[in-house]
Scaffold this active site. Sequence first.
Site, short mmCIF file in Angstrom:
data_model
loop_
_atom_site.label_atom_id
_atom_site.label_comp_id
_atom_site.label_asym_id
_atom_site.label_seq_id
_atom_site.Cartn_x
_atom_site.Cartn_y
_atom_site.Cartn_z
CG HIS A 121 -0.23 -0.12 2.52
ND1 HIS A 121 0.28 0.96 3.20
CD2 HIS A 121 0.04 -1.20 3.29
CE1 HIS A 121 0.82 0.56 4.33
NE2 HIS A 121 0.70 -0.76 4.41
CG ASP A 122 -0.44 4.26 1.16
OD1 ASP A 122 -1.31 4.96 0.63
OD2 ASP A 122 -0.66 3.56 2.17
N GLY A 139 4.98 -1.17 2.80
CA GLY A 139 4.15 0.01 2.59
C GLY A 139 4.94 1.30 2.55
#
Length: 262
Positions: A121-122, A139
């Site tokens: 994520h991200d 992440g």
Amino acid sequence: MSSIHPTAVVDAQARIDSSVHIGPYCVIGPQVTIGAGTTVGAHCVIEGHTTIGRDNRIFQFASLGAAPQDKKYAGEPTRLVIGDRNTIREFCTFNTGTAQDRGVTTIGNDNWIMAYVHIAHDCVVGDQTILANNATLAGHVHVGDHAIIGGLTGVHQFTQVGAHVMAGFASHISQDVPPFMMVDGNPLAVRGLNLEGLRRRGFSPARIAAIKQMHRLLYRQGLTFEAARSAIAELPGMHPEAEGDIALLLAFLDTSARGIAR
């Protein structure tokens, strides 16, 4: 009409360009957009708020756009955005973002992403990178343009890997790696410059000379970080042809939150 295999399950709300090819047993969710010329191999799952650009080649068994592996995630409508002309090999897993960061995981253009790569994520992955088999980005990782990450390499969350970096096989990257460097190992060590990569990308001898000087200041002259950064900031007058390269390194040093690998 799109070439969609009859065994594929494609939600009626998905926006699929008419030139897209979707292989057997794929599952495509309602909030997915896939651009022209992209091919999706058998047994892929593409879900979530996922946008995929043009002329990508996605091999069988990839999972793109699943919810982030973050216990704080509470179902927010976060996104995955993939650019154009990427090769995404078997069993890759790319997750959407989180509300605690940008809310979007971003993959740029012309990337070569090998089997079993995980992009959490991200993350932000630039253009023309190579991520070898089983490379794993935790992440919030940022990877610059033209970076190469070797197989079985793990990158710690919130870490930056600069442009033109080459990280060797099975490296443990837990600090930021400045642009142009070659690193490997566990613990990680800076081994030198990615000179062959720079030459292949058309860097002139004058630009390479300036980059060598920056490397010496950071790693070979025993200077503190602050003293090395100040010395690098004075280089544009001596190396005007490398002004952009110097600015790239200085910007990286100024935004490093985890500290650089030294």
